[in-house]
Design an enzyme around this catalytic site. Structure first.
Site, PDB file in Angstrom:
ATOM      1  N   HIS A  63      -7.543  -5.592  -0.464  1.00 17.04           N
ATOM      2  CA  HIS A  63      -6.395  -4.743  -0.142  1.00 17.04           C
ATOM      3  C   HIS A  63      -5.518  -5.338   0.963  1.00 17.04           C
ATOM      4  O   HIS A  63      -4.299  -5.293   0.889  1.00 17.04           O
ATOM      5  CB  HIS A  63      -6.922  -3.369   0.284  1.00 17.04           C
ATOM      6  N   ASP A  65      -9.611  -3.317  -5.336  1.00 14.34           N
ATOM      7  CA  ASP A  65      -9.285  -4.328  -4.314  1.00 14.34           C
ATOM      8  C   ASP A  65     -10.103  -4.120  -3.033  1.00 14.34           C
ATOM      9  O   ASP A  65      -9.741  -4.593  -1.968  1.00 14.34           O
ATOM     10  CB  ASP A  65      -7.775  -4.354  -4.033  1.00 14.34           C
ATOM     11  N   SER A  77       0.805  -1.215   0.000  1.00 12.28           N
ATOM     12  CA  SER A  77       0.000   0.000   0.000  1.00 12.28           C
ATOM     13  C   SER A  77       0.847   1.279   0.000  1.00 12.28           C
ATOM     14  O   SER A  77       1.740   1.424  -0.837  1.00 12.28           O
ATOM     15  CB  SER A  77      -0.971  -0.063   1.182  1.00 12.28           C
TER      16      SER A  77
END
Ligand SMILES: *[C@@H]1O[C@H](CO)[C@@H](O)[C@H](O)[C@H]1NC(C)=O
Ligand SMILES: *[C@@H]1O[C@H](CO)[C@@H](O)[C@H](O)[C@H]1NC(C)=O
Length: 433
Positions: free
Chosen positions: A401, A368, A206
Site C-alpha cells: 500500500h 496490497d 489511497s
C-alpha cells in the site's frame, strides 16, 4: 522614424515570442499534475485556545516543545508523540466529535487546526521535516516526476487536506470535507490556467482517490472536459478494507512498535474518514463473514451492528445516515482513469476475535497489505461495460500500500503512465494542426 519604430516594436515582439516559446517549452508543455495524498499523508498544524483543557501537567508543559509566535505547531506528524506520556494527549488533541444537532463533525474543544502548504508539494514530501528519512511520504514520487520534467509550483502541485474528516451522503453537511473539494476545484482551475489552459492530471494515493472521484462526479460534464486530462489513482480503497474493522475494534499503530494501539483507538474511531473506509456492502460480498466471534459473525452488511458490539454505539447513526448511502454508489466520472496498485501482499481478510480488546487471529488474502483485492478492483466491476468510461488497471505484484510510492518498479510504471498521457496529447495536437 516611424518605420523604424515599427521595426523595433516587431523585433521586441518576436523576441518576446521566442521567450514565450522557450518558457513554455521549459515546462515541456506537460499537463499540470496535482498530487492528492492519502490518510495521514500530509502535515497538519494545530493551535490551542483558552477553551482547551489539558489532560495532564506534563502534556501541557512539554508538548509541543516549539510553537510559532501565533501559537501554531505541527500536530501531524511530530515523532515526539511516540513517547508514551505524550501519545495520549496527542490523541486527545487529534480527536474529532460528531455533533448530532449539527449533523457534522468538529475538532476537540479548544483545538484549532489548519493544513499548511495547500497547493504545494511541500506538506506531503515528509510528515516530519526534522526526520526526513523515516517520515518520507511522497518525496520519492515527486523526485521521479521531476526527472520527467515536472517542476514543483509550476506544473506540479499538491492538495493536502485534513484527512480526519470525510465527505457525507447527499443532504448531510460535511463542512471540512466540502471545503477541501472546493479548494481542490480552484487549484485544478488555476493549475490549468497557469499552464496554457491545459487540462490537469490528478494523481491520488489511497483515500485521496475517494475524495477526487467525488469531486469529479459532482462537477458538470463540461467542467470535467475542460479541466481534467486523466485521473490516476494509487492504492485506492474504493470499497474500504477489512483492516479498518481491526482499527475500530482494537486500534492500529500503523506499524509503530512503541505505541499501544488501545491508546490511539478512541481517536481513530472518532475520525469520519475511518468510518468511510469500513468495508462497503456495495463492494464486499454481503454474506461473507469478515469478523467472526464466538457469538456471531459480521459481514459487510452488518457494520452498524459491529460498531455497536465493539463498544462504539456513537458511530452507528453517522455510519447509517452519512456513510452507507454515500458508498452505495461508485459512479463513473467519464474521464480516463488508471488504477495502479500492488497485489499478492498478505492482506487481512477475516478477523477472529475472542475479545474485541485483544488482538485478533487473522486470516490473510490477496491485496496490497492494507486494501483487499476486491476493493482495489471495485471500479473494474462497477464500471464494466460502461460506455465512454476508459479504465486501465496496472497491478504491481509484491508492492504494498505504501511502497507503491517508493518502489522503483512502481515509480517507473507511474511516470511511464504520466509520460504516455502527456505524449498522447502532443500527438493529438500535431493531428489538429
Ligand atoms: C458470498 O459469500 C457467501 C458466503 O461465504 C458464498 O456462499 C457466496 O458464494 C459468495 N458470493 C459471491 C458472489 O462470491
Ligand atoms: C459475546 O457475548 C457475551 C454475552 O453477551 C459478551 O459478554 C461478550 O463480550 C461477547 N463477545 C464478543 C467477542 O462479542
Amino acid at each position: 522614424m516611424k518605420f523604424h519604430l515599427v521595426h523595433i516594436k516587431m523585433a521586441i515582439l518576436s523576441v518576446a515570442m521566442i521567450f514565450y516559446t522557450c518558457s513554455t517549452s521549459s515546462t515541456n508543455g506537460l499537463h499540470p499534475l496535482i498530487l492528492i495524498p492519502g490518510s495521514g499523508g500530509n502535515q497538519l498544524e494545530a493551535r490551542l485556545t483558552a477553551e482547551y483543557k489539558s489532560t495532564s501537567f506534563w502534556c501541557n508543559r512539554w508538548y509541543p516543545l516549539k510553537k510559532d509566535p501565533d501559537g501554531w505547531f505541527r500536530i501531524w506528524f511530530d515523532s515526539f508523540v511516540l513517547l508514551r506520556p505524550f501519545t495520549k494527549c496527542f490523541s486527545k488533541r487529534m480527536m474529532t466529535y460528531y455533533d448530532p444537532d449539527e449533523d457534522d463533525y468538529h475538532n476537540a474543544p479548544g483545538v484549532e487546526t489548519r493544513v499548511p502548504h495547500f497547493g504545494s508539494t511541500e506538506g506531503l514530501l515528509y510528515l516530519d521535516p526534522s526526520l526526513k528519512h523515516i517520515t518520507s511520504y511522497m518525496e520519492p514520487l515527486v523526485r521521479s516526476l521531476e526527472e520527467i520534467g515536472y517542476i514543483s509550483g509550476k506544473n506540479l502541485f499538491g492538495a493536502p487536506y485534513d484527512f480526519r474528516y470525510a465527505l457525507a451522503a447527499e443532504g448531510h453537511p460535511s463542512k471540512v470535507g466540502s471545503k477541501f473539494l472546493s479548494d481542490l476545484k480552484n487549484l485544478i482551475e488555476s493549475a490549468s490556467s497557469s499552464n496554457g489552459d491545459k487540462p490537469v492530471i490528478l494523481l491520488s494515493h489511497s483515500l485521496g482517490g475517494l475524495f477526487a472521484l467525488r469531486l469529479l462526479n459532482q462537477s458538470p460534464t463540461s467542467w470535467r472536459r475542460k479541466y481534467i486530462k486523466h485521473f490516476i489513482t494509487l492504492s485506492a480503497p474504493w470499497g474500504g478494507t477489512v483492516d479498518e474493522m481491526l482499527t475500530f475494534a482494537s486500534g492500529n499503530t500503523l506499524g509503530v512498535p512503541l505505541v499501544d494501539p488501545l491508546m490511539v483507538r478512541e481517536e481513530q474511531r472518532s475520525s469520519a474518514s475511518n468510518l468511510w473506509l469500513l468495508p462497503s456492502p456495495k463492494v464486499f460480498n454481503r454474506t461473507k463473514p469478515l469478523v467472526i466471534t464466538p457469538n456471531r459473525s459480521y459481514s459487510s452488511s452488518d457494520i452498524a451492528k459491529f460498531l455497536q458490539d465493539i463498544g462504539f454505539p456513537e458511530g452507528v447513526h453517522p455510519y447509517k445516515t452519512r456513510v452507507l448511502p454515500l458508498v452505495e454508489s461508485l459512479p463513473a466520472p467519464q474521464v480516463p482513469v488508471t488504477c495502479v496498485f500492488g497485489s499478492g501482499v498478505k492482506t487481512p481478510e477475516t478477523l477472529f476475535y475472542k475479545d474485541f480488546e485483544k488482538r485478533p487471529d487473522v486470516v490473510f488474502g490477496d491485496g496490497d497489505g492494507t486494501v483487499n483485492m476486491i476493493s482495489l478492483l471495485a471500479l473494474e466491476s462497477a464500471w464494466s461495460g460502461r460506455k465512454g468510461q476508459l479504465l486501465k488497471v496496472i497491478k504491481l505484484p509484491g508492492v504494498s500500500h505504501i511502497s507503491v510510492l517508493k518502489d522503483k518498479t512502481s515509480l517507473g510504471k507511474i511516470t511511464g503512465e504520466v509520460s504516455s498521457i502527456n505524449s498522447e496529447s502532443s500527438r493529438s495536437l500535431v493531428h489538429w494542426f
